[in-house]
Every structure is written in C-alpha cells, then in structure tokens.
Scaffold this motif. Structure first.
Motif, PDB file in Angstrom:
ATOM      1  N   TRP A 244       0.834  -1.198   0.000  1.00  0.00           N
ATOM      2  CA  TRP A 244       0.000   0.000   0.000  1.00  0.00           C
ATOM      3  C   TRP A 244       0.871   1.251   0.000  1.00  0.00           C
ATOM      4  O   TRP A 244       1.936   1.276   0.653  1.00  0.00           O
ATOM      5  CB  TRP A 244      -0.920   0.005   1.221  1.00  0.00           C
ATOM      6  N   TRP A 261      -7.995  -3.605   8.834  1.00  0.00           N
ATOM      7  CA  TRP A 261      -7.395  -4.555   7.897  1.00  0.00           C
ATOM      8  C   TRP A 261      -8.288  -5.795   7.848  1.00  0.00           C
ATOM      9  O   TRP A 261      -8.412  -6.524   8.821  1.00  0.00           O
ATOM     10  CB  TRP A 261      -5.990  -4.913   8.355  1.00  0.00           C
ATOM     11  N   SER A 265      -6.874  -6.367   3.024  1.00  0.00           N
ATOM     12  CA  SER A 265      -7.047  -5.035   2.460  1.00  0.00           C
ATOM     13  C   SER A 265      -7.524  -4.078   3.545  1.00  0.00           C
ATOM     14  O   SER A 265      -8.186  -4.487   4.506  1.00  0.00           O
ATOM     15  CB  SER A 265      -8.060  -5.075   1.317  1.00  0.00           C
ATOM     16  N   TRP A 266      -7.213  -2.795   3.384  1.00  0.00           N
ATOM     17  CA  TRP A 266      -7.732  -1.772   4.272  1.00  0.00           C
ATOM     18  C   TRP A 266      -9.136  -1.379   3.825  1.00  0.00           C
ATOM     19  O   TRP A 266      -9.367  -1.115   2.633  1.00  0.00           O
ATOM     20  CB  TRP A 266      -6.839  -0.530   4.278  1.00  0.00           C
TER      21      TRP A 266
END
Length: 284
Positions: A244, A261, A265-266
């Motif tokens: 990221w 998270w 993925s955030w």
C-alpha cells in the motif's frame, strides 16, 4: 489567455477554482522567464476563468473525483504538441524560484533520460513571495543537493517522488511511462508513476537549486476528506505493486479507528466512519 511564440520549455499546472488564487501567483512568479510556455489544465467541473496562461485545457472530473493522472497526461501531450522539449510539472500551489526552469533545463541536458525533482519549501501563512530566497527551507524528507548538483536517486528513493514539482524531456515523456488514468480522486497516482519509472530502469534525480515554494493553505492531517479516495486508489496501487502507498496516512487513519485490515485489504471500519472533531485534530 496570453499567446506567445513557440517555446522549448513548458510549465504544466493543474488547477480548479479553490486554487485559482495560488495559480495566479504562480503564473506571476513565471513572468519574465525566457523561452517558456505556460499550460494550465483545468480539472474542476466548471468552466475555467480567464487566465494569463498560453494554453488552458479542460479535463473534468470522473465518476470517482478529480482526474489528476489524466490531466497530467493531457498537459504533457499539449506541451509536446506545441514543440516543448523540456516539460516542468508544477502544482498550482507552488511558486517558482526565478531560476527553477533554467535549473531543470540544465539538468535535462545533462541527464536527458532521467525524471528530475527539485527541492520544495513549505511556506508559512503570510509569507512574502518577494522574499523567497530568504525563506528557502527545503522539506527534510527529500534530498536537496547544492545548487548546480544533480544526484541520482537510489532504488529505495523512488517512493520519495512528489508530483508537485518535477521535470523531464519530451523524449522521455513520449517514451513512457505515463500516469495511470485508472486513478481518480486524491492519492497514489504519483507513487504509481514513480514505481513504474523504477520498474523500467529510468533514473530519478534530485536537482539542486530548482526550488519550488508551496503556498500555505489549511489542510487536515490525515486528509479526512480524501479517505474514500485513498482507500480506493491505495487498493489499486496494492494490486499492482504488492504494497500500500501513503503509509503515514494509512497508519493515522488506522490509529483513529477509521479503517481496519480485513481479508488482506484496508477498508472503512464502518459505513458511516467520519472524521474526528476538528477541535481535537485541527488542520495543520
């Protein structure tokens, strides 16, 4: 807009209505620079005002927001089409030192295959634009060689690329890479461009003395108004590069509980995640 004869150097600037005052001061800082064409890409959803620039073109927002990547591509293409051999990208927020264009042009002659980055000073509120030389304090996060020196970046330094002030030759531009126009809204497209340079083996260089001066305006840190953009563009970046971007902002959002998270993925911690009270986290 003004009309000048064909020039071998061009300054390309993206702007929308909130930064029009900054842009006019920038254009004033470029007055008197020889052999220069000024190109403004208007990125707002309104018609651009009358501006003292040689070219004004429009790249309106897309579905997800401002199209910064597409606007930089369009501005650079216009510069090449009008005969410029050195392209200087300068954010609307930035004033140019009197010799910024000359410094970039000299570095481009010495390193025609490189992408060139000059130092940036962040000005305090009320700074006098007539005293830029006395106010020069390059941001410590990036190298600032002595005037006249050009220092090639190491592989780990490409993450330090900032799109607010950089330059390259028209040949370098037309050979690629370009900015990825899938990025819309705020964040990520400049680091993606830099990583593309590194992947292609294209040198990145720090140009001593090519000073730009970022004019003050209030901001929030982290930039809450861009949270959705940062998550969307960060995910696109991660799909390509396996990591990221914008690490500091991501960490700040996570510390405040705005993102989590989830499944690699955030994501927003909740659909109605909102910024904190501005009295607690005021703009810097």
């Amino acid at each position: 807009m003004t009309q000048r004869a064909a020039a071998s150097r061009a300054v390309i600037t993206l702007c929308s209505a909130p930064r029009s005052g900054h842009l006019r001061r920038q254009l004033h800082s470029l007055e008197g620079v020889a052999d220069l064409r000024t190109i403004v890409v208007w990125i707002g959803d309104d018609e651009p005002p009358a501006l003292p620039a040689d070219d004004v073109l429009r790249v309106p927002p897309g579905r997800a927001g401002l199209r910064l990547a597409a606007a930089r591509n369009a501005g650079a293409d216009r510069a090449v089409d009008t005969g410029a051999s050195v392209l200087v990208f300068l954010d609307a927020d930035c004033l140019a030192a009197p010799d910024l264009v000359d410094r970039y042009a000299a570095a481009a002659r010495a390193h025609p295959d490189a992408v060139l980055c000059g130092p940036v000073t962040y000005l305090e509120p009320g700074a006098d634009p007539e005293l830029l030389g006395e106010l020069t304090r390059p941001h410590p996060a990036r190298p600032a060689p002595p005037p006249g020196d050009v220092v090639l970046a190491g592989a780990d330094d490409y993450v330090l690329f900032w799109s607010l002030s950089f330059a390259l030759t028209s040949d370098r531009w037309t050979s690629g890479p370009r900015f990825d126009e899938r990025f819309e809204g705020y964040g990520g497209e400049d680091t993606d461009f830099a990583f593309g340079l590194r992947e292609a083996g294209i040198p990145l260089a720090w140009v001593g003395g090519a000073h730009a001066y970022h004019q003050y305006h209030p901001t929030s840190s982290p930039p809450w108004q861009h949270l959705d953009d940062i998550l969307r563009n960060g995910r696109l970046f991660a799909e390509r590069w396996g990591r990221w971007p914008m690490d500091g902002w991501i960490a700040a959002f996570a510390e405040r509980g705005a993102i989590s998270w989830v499944d690699g993925s955030w994501v927003k911690a909740s659909a109605d995640a909102v910024p904190p009270d501005p009295a607690t986290h005021p703009p810097r």
